[in-house]
Design an enzyme around this catalytic site. Structure first.
Site, PDB file in Angstrom:
ATOM      1  N   GLU A 247       0.887  -1.170   0.000  1.00  0.00           N
ATOM      2  CA  GLU A 247       0.000   0.000   0.000  1.00  0.00           C
ATOM      3  C   GLU A 247       0.916   1.209   0.000  1.00  0.00           C
ATOM      4  O   GLU A 247       1.489   1.561   1.031  1.00  0.00           O
ATOM      5  CB  GLU A 247      -0.917  -0.063   1.231  1.00  0.00           C
ATOM      6  CG  GLU A 247      -2.198   0.722   1.050  1.00  0.00           C
ATOM      7  CD  GLU A 247      -2.117   2.103   1.625  1.00  0.00           C
ATOM      8  OE1 GLU A 247      -1.317   2.910   1.100  1.00  0.00           O
ATOM      9  OE2 GLU A 247      -2.854   2.380   2.585  1.00  0.00           O
ATOM     10  N   CYS A 281      -1.982   8.668   3.278  1.00  0.00           N
ATOM     11  CA  CYS A 281      -1.773   8.187   1.906  1.00  0.00           C
ATOM     12  C   CYS A 281      -2.941   8.552   1.001  1.00  0.00           C
ATOM     13  O   CYS A 281      -2.767   8.696  -0.197  1.00  0.00           O
ATOM     14  CB  CYS A 281      -1.572   6.675   1.927  1.00  0.00           C
ATOM     15  SG  CYS A 281      -2.887   5.813   2.791  1.00  0.00           S
TER      16      CYS A 281
HETATM   17  O1  LIG Z   1      -2.096   6.561   5.237  1.00  0.00           O
HETATM   18  C1  LIG Z   1      -3.020   5.772   5.031  1.00  0.00           C
HETATM   19  C2  LIG Z   1      -4.001   5.405   6.107  1.00  0.00           C
HETATM   20  C3  LIG Z   1      -5.311   5.956   5.842  1.00  0.00           C
HETATM   21  C4  LIG Z   1      -6.373   5.448   6.791  1.00  0.00           C
HETATM   22  O2  LIG Z   1      -6.551   4.234   6.969  1.00  0.00           O
HETATM   23  O3  LIG Z   1      -7.075   6.288   7.320  1.00  0.00           O
END
Ligand SMILES: O=CCCC(=O)O
Length: 477
Positions: A247, A281
């Site tokens: 990811e 992300c």
């Molecule tokens: O950075 C990714 C994580 C995003 C999330 O699960 O809220």
């Protein structure tokens, strides 16, 4: 048990520190002061970790899924009792507000619980008609490398499905936010996870990944982090053909169509963009607005960004804390300067706030030329670009003009536009009139340079299984 100020490794059911191990400092990003230290794994720690995970493998994989599930559900309950104190620690280590840290831990609890509740059904044989079935089997030892931005939820999204599937895990927690890995591992330990099934290491990331992935004991690599590091890890994993779930970064567009309700869109964008100081992300980073709404959107969005209350993460009035480290501030400076040098205009923000602390204000850039780095590199910070579009086709082309493909968002109530955008946006996840979109019960994963593989839901557990196809059975006994 790990000491709050000196975080230890957890190997074969025991906490380890001291000896010849080096330690790494944990810095409070709001004060730039040292908050704690974390032990760095030696080569012999890593070898012991591999041996203990391998040694626990058979017993854990053959333990009835119902019992694995009970441990996960019990760990979820235990972690829930620790949230208040744990969230304070996470907030101090990472810089996110206490409310954000509390919400994140709640999602980690939900993720442990969801995987516990579904472990049995997802471990059961899947009938395929007469004399045929699929038998899911655990793939083997998992190396899980987790980041500092959402450490609780991202550890849970790796550990819980791997354990539900029957795989032992070697977790490398983020050295910036060690308390989170410690709390989650402690909860599993208190819930009765057998020795060797969950191990926790910290240290120099490249040393740890090289050592663990060079071992044929490791069968799966699961990683959340940058595209550059993801590619290095996938290269290491290629030698042993370890399955990879990656990811990686994102650079998410938001398309604001001409019928969009700005009273909903602006608070939604503002809330999610500036959560965790934009270090997510799937945070929105490029806003494309129908020209008829552009001026109005820009002025209201700029006003919303200016109103964000920046402060100490433990102050309940704070809406946005500091960035996690000095490297992120340097990245914000570099991306902003590059855009401005190429002709972009700063609508708000754009310079580091006076210290101490790694504070960067919400920043909005307009008139950003297509070759500016901020449109191509994941900003991973509170920077937004805003640009107008004339046709939906143009918006789609701009939205897809990135190497990344994790998330995309849009605002419109028109059903045909919703369909068109859903089908045309190159992203692993699309949310309509709403931001976020990651949940315990659904798959989440990127395309293009955002990686491959899924976390979450049924597919999250399947990521750690062999689906053994069995043909010609006399009966399903
Ligand atoms: O950075 C990714 C994580 C995003 C999330 O699960 O809220």
């Amino acid at each position: 048990m790990s000491d709050a100020r000196s975080h230890e490794l957890f190997i074969n059911g025991k906490w380890r520190a001291g000896g010849s191990r080096a330690t790494l400092p944990v810095i409070n990003p709001a004060t730039e002061k040292v908050l704690a230290s974390v032990a760095s794994a030696t080569v012999s720690d890593l070898d012991e970790t591999l041996a203990s995970a391998e040694c626990s493998r058979k017993a854990w994989s053959s333990r009835p899924a119902k019992e694995r599930a009970e441990i996960l559900v019990a760990a979820a309950r235990i972690l829930a009792t620790k949230i208040e104190a744990a969230a304070r620690e996470l907030s101090a280590e990472q810089g996110k507000t206490i409310a954000e840290a509390t919400g994140e831990y709640a999602r980690a609890v939900e993720t442990l619980e969801w995987n516990g509740r579904h472990a049995e059904e997802l471990s059961a044989p899947i009938p395929m008609g007469p004399n045929r079935m699929i038998v899911p089997e655990p793939l083997g030892v998992v190396a899980a490398f987790t980041p500092w931005n959402y450490p609780a939820v991202l550890i849970a999204r790796k550990l819980a499905p791997a354990l539900a599937a029957g795989c032992p895990v070697i977790l490398k927690g983020a050295e910036e936010t060690p308390s989170v890995a410690v709390h989650i591992v402690e909860s599993l330990h208190e819930a009765g996870i057998p020795e060797g099934v969950v191990n926790l290491v910290f240290g120099v990331p490249v040393h740890i990944s090289r050592h663990l992935l060079s071992s044929p004991i490791v069968k799966v690599l699961t990683f959340t982090g940058s595209t550059a590091v993801g590619k290095q890890l996938a290269t290491l994993a290629a030698n042993n053909l370890q399955r990879c779930i990656l990811e990686l970064g994102g650079h998410s567009p938001v398309v604001v169509c001409e019928d969009a309700d700005l009273a909903k869109a602006i608070p939604a964008i503002s809330e999610y963009k500036f959560e965790c100081a934009g270090q997510s992300c799937n945070a929105p980073s490029r806003i494309l607005v129908a020209r008829s709404l552009y001026e109005q959107f820009l002025s209201r969005m700029t006003e919303a960004a200016r109103k964000i209350r920046i402060g100490q993460p433990d102050d309940p009035a704070t809406e946005m804390g500091p960035m996690a480290n000095a490297r992120r501030i340097e990245a914000m400076q570099r991306l902003t300067k590059d855009a401005v040098d190429r002709g972009a205009r700063i609508e708000t923000g754009g310079t580091r706030l006076d210290g101490p602390g790694f504070y960067w204000p919400p920043t909005i850039l307009t008139g950003v030329p297509k070759d500016a780095r901020v449109l191509h590199e994941e900003p991973f910070g509170p920077i937004l670009t805003v640009a107008p579009f004339d046709t939906l086709e143009e918006a789609i082309e701009e939205a897809n003009a990135t190497e990344y493909g994790l998330a995309a968002y849009f605002f419109t109530d028109a059903a045909d536009t919703q369909r068109k955008l859903t089908n045309s946006l190159s992203a692993g996840a699309v949310s309509v009139n709403y931001l976020k979109g990651v949940s315990a019960d659904a798959p989440y994963g990127g395309i293009k340079q955002s990686g491959y593989g899924y976390e979450g839901g049924e597919q999250g557990v399947r990521s750690f299984q062999i689906l053994k196809m069995v043909n010609g059975l006399s009966s399903f006994g």
